[in-house]
Design an enzyme around this catalytic site. Structure first.
Site, mmCIF file in Angstrom:
data_model
loop_
_atom_site.group_PDB
_atom_site.id
_atom_site.type_symbol
_atom_site.label_atom_id
_atom_site.label_comp_id
_atom_site.label_asym_id
_atom_site.label_seq_id
_atom_site.Cartn_x
_atom_site.Cartn_y
_atom_site.Cartn_z
ATOM 1 N N ARG A 70 0.837 -1.218 0.000
ATOM 2 C CA ARG A 70 0.000 0.000 0.000
ATOM 3 C C ARG A 70 0.866 1.260 0.000
ATOM 4 N NH1 ARG A 70 -2.613 1.230 4.491
ATOM 5 N NH2 ARG A 70 -2.915 -0.955 5.044
ATOM 6 N N TYR A 118 -15.903 19.126 -13.822
ATOM 7 C CA TYR A 118 -16.304 17.717 -13.773
ATOM 8 C C TYR A 118 -17.331 17.510 -12.657
ATOM 9 C CZ TYR A 118 -15.808 12.655 -13.833
ATOM 10 O OH TYR A 118 -16.055 11.309 -13.918
ATOM 11 N N ASP A 141 -6.766 21.509 -11.906
ATOM 12 C CA ASP A 141 -7.033 20.210 -12.528
ATOM 13 C C ASP A 141 -6.486 20.280 -13.959
ATOM 14 O OD1 ASP A 141 -8.205 18.093 -14.009
ATOM 15 O OD2 ASP A 141 -9.831 17.914 -12.553
ATOM 16 N N LYS A 199 -7.313 9.899 -18.902
ATOM 17 C CA LYS A 199 -7.625 10.548 -20.187
ATOM 18 C C LYS A 199 -6.376 10.591 -21.085
ATOM 19 C CE LYS A 199 -11.343 11.346 -17.811
ATOM 20 N NZ LYS A 199 -12.356 10.336 -17.760
HETATM 21 C C1 PLP Z 1 -11.463 17.177 -15.496
HETATM 22 C C2 PLP Z 1 -11.613 15.851 -14.813
HETATM 23 N N1 PLP Z 1 -11.113 15.702 -13.580
HETATM 24 C C3 PLP Z 1 -11.217 14.522 -12.923
HETATM 25 C C4 PLP Z 1 -11.849 13.438 -13.492
HETATM 26 C C5 PLP Z 1 -11.974 12.155 -12.709
HETATM 27 O O1 PLP Z 1 -11.094 11.207 -13.208
HETATM 28 P P1 PLP Z 1 -11.313 9.612 -13.064
HETATM 29 O O2 PLP Z 1 -12.444 9.249 -13.973
HETATM 30 O O3 PLP Z 1 -9.993 9.065 -13.472
HETATM 31 O O4 PLP Z 1 -11.637 9.346 -11.642
HETATM 32 C C6 PLP Z 1 -12.358 13.546 -14.774
HETATM 33 C C7 PLP Z 1 -13.027 12.396 -15.413
HETATM 34 O O5 PLP Z 1 -13.662 12.523 -16.453
HETATM 35 C C8 PLP Z 1 -12.240 14.780 -15.452
HETATM 36 O O6 PLP Z 1 -12.731 14.952 -16.673
#
Ligand code: PLP
Length: 372
Positions: A51, A103, A171, A196
């Site tokens: 972990r 998001y 982000d 992504k």
């Molecule tokens: C801008 C953004 N931040 C965070 C996330 C969350 O990522 P995850 O799906 O890997 O948990 C996403 C997912 O689409 C996203 O588009």
């Protein structure tokens, strides 16, 4: 040596020093416990238990850290990284500023969990206007924002946040560390989904956080170890392998997005075309000044859900799928997931197909889909 190019940095990121007989990227280390010294326990070994400790994960962290320009910790998913950041930093009575157009699960988490533990949450659109940051503990922005692709000036926001004693987190999912380096622009933290474009093969989930602050990295590492939000060794290895081609993938995705945005903007039957790399886009002035490269993601409106269905159905090279940044071009009608978007709003993620093929396919599919 002068600053290396993006392709060179990606292909070498996080690799160990070459040694005869060793692979370029060591294979995944699958281990829950590791052998311990019978008398000294973990002693000076970096590995005691899976972990907190995994060498495959550490190599990936070195790679992403190099690209972001800070120390990195990877998480099982982007959501694990973002919620980990929020719960590490925020205490009852604190105030956090979050994007109202970012998001949506982050907003849901803030309302359901942060609100319930007495954290004050202010939702602000990416383009502002931002409130005074006096008394704010953390400002989190998404730029470009998903799915609307608005952009905010990170350096200006960092200055305002710091003047008020607040931290700024960015982000960086949509941009990737090749698209922008928020830590260089003054942000304290980067969080992102590596699911992504960063890894880009639509075959794994990953998240990460990066910072130049030892104190923040230590706090987040402690959080990750005690909550266990770590990616497995195979996903970490696959992510590292995929990272090597980020420069190539992004170049094609971005070129495809430029061509598709041009096509869409020229059609009378498509409205609200957004791509921060188009000089006519409202995000262009800030995006072109602060971003190193443009993403492969764009958005537009086809009027209603039925027309979106007909368009995707008619396209041979556009798959209906959520997520973005992968090798294959995908389209997502965001309203179906609860985003506050128009019924015909589409987020299109350009893959690495040949540009003329993609443009011809999208053009023919729009013709075939007819009007609203
Ligand atoms: C801008 C953004 N931040 C965070 C996330 C969350 O990522 P995850 O799906 O890997 O948990 C996403 C997912 O689409 C996203 O588009």
């Amino acid at each position: 040596m002068s600053e290396l190019g993006d392709g060179t940095r990606c292909v070498r990121a996080g690799l160990p020093e070459p040694a005869p007989g060793d692979p370029f990227l060591p294979g995944p280390v699958f281990a829950a416990p590791y052998h311990l010294d019978p008398w000294q326990g973990q002693g000076t070994s970096p590995n005691g238990y899976g972990r907190p400790d995994n060498p495959t994960r550490r190599l990936l962290e070195a790679a992403v850290g190099e690209l972001e320009g800070g120390d990195c910790r990877v998480f099982a998913t982007g959501q694990a990284a973002i919620t980990g950041l929020l719960l590490t930093l925020l205490r009852p009575g604190d105030t956090v500023v979050l994007p109202s157009d970012g998001y949506f699960p982050v907003r849901a988490f803030a309302t359901d969990v942060l609100g319930a533990i007495g954290v004050r949450v202010l939702f602000v659109p990416t383009v502002g206007p931002y409130p005074s940051f006096e008394g704010v503990r953390l400002v989190l922005v998404e730029t470009p924002a998903n799915p609307g692709l608005d952009v905010v000036d990170v350096a200006a926001l960092a200055a305002e946040a710091h003047a008020a004693g607040a931290l700024l987190a960015v982000d960086n999912t949509t941009a990737t560390p090749l698209g922008q380096r928020p830590l260089d622009l003054g942000a304290d933290l980067v969080v992102a989904s590596g699911t992504k474009a960063l890894t880009g093969h639509s075959d794994l989930l990953l998240g990460y956080l990066a910072s130049r602050s030892t104190e923040l990295i230590e706090a987040v590492t402690k959080w990750r170890t005690t909550t266990g939000a770590v990616p497995g060794a195979f996903d970490a290895w696959l992510a590292h392998r995929s990272l090597a081609t980020l420069d190539l993938r992004l170049a094609r995705q971005s070129a495809n997005a430029a061509a598709v945005a041009e096509l869409l903007a020229g059609r009378a039957d498509v409205t609200a075309v957004r791509w921060p790399g188009r000089p006519e886009d409202p995000a262009y002035p800030v995006a072109s000044a602060q971003m190193r490269r443009m993403p492969g993601v764009l958005s537009f409106d086809l009027g209603d859900a039925d027309r979106v269905g007909r368009f995707i159905d008619a396209a041979r090279l556009v798959a209906a799928a959520t997520s973005f940044g992968g090798l294959h071009t995908t389209a997502d009608r965001r309203a179906q997931w609860g985003d506050d978007t128009a019924p015909g709003f589409v987020r299109l993620s350009c893959g690495v197909e040949d540009t003329p093929d993609l443009v011809a396919d999208i053009s023919a599919a729009l013709d075939a889909a007819g009007g609203v």
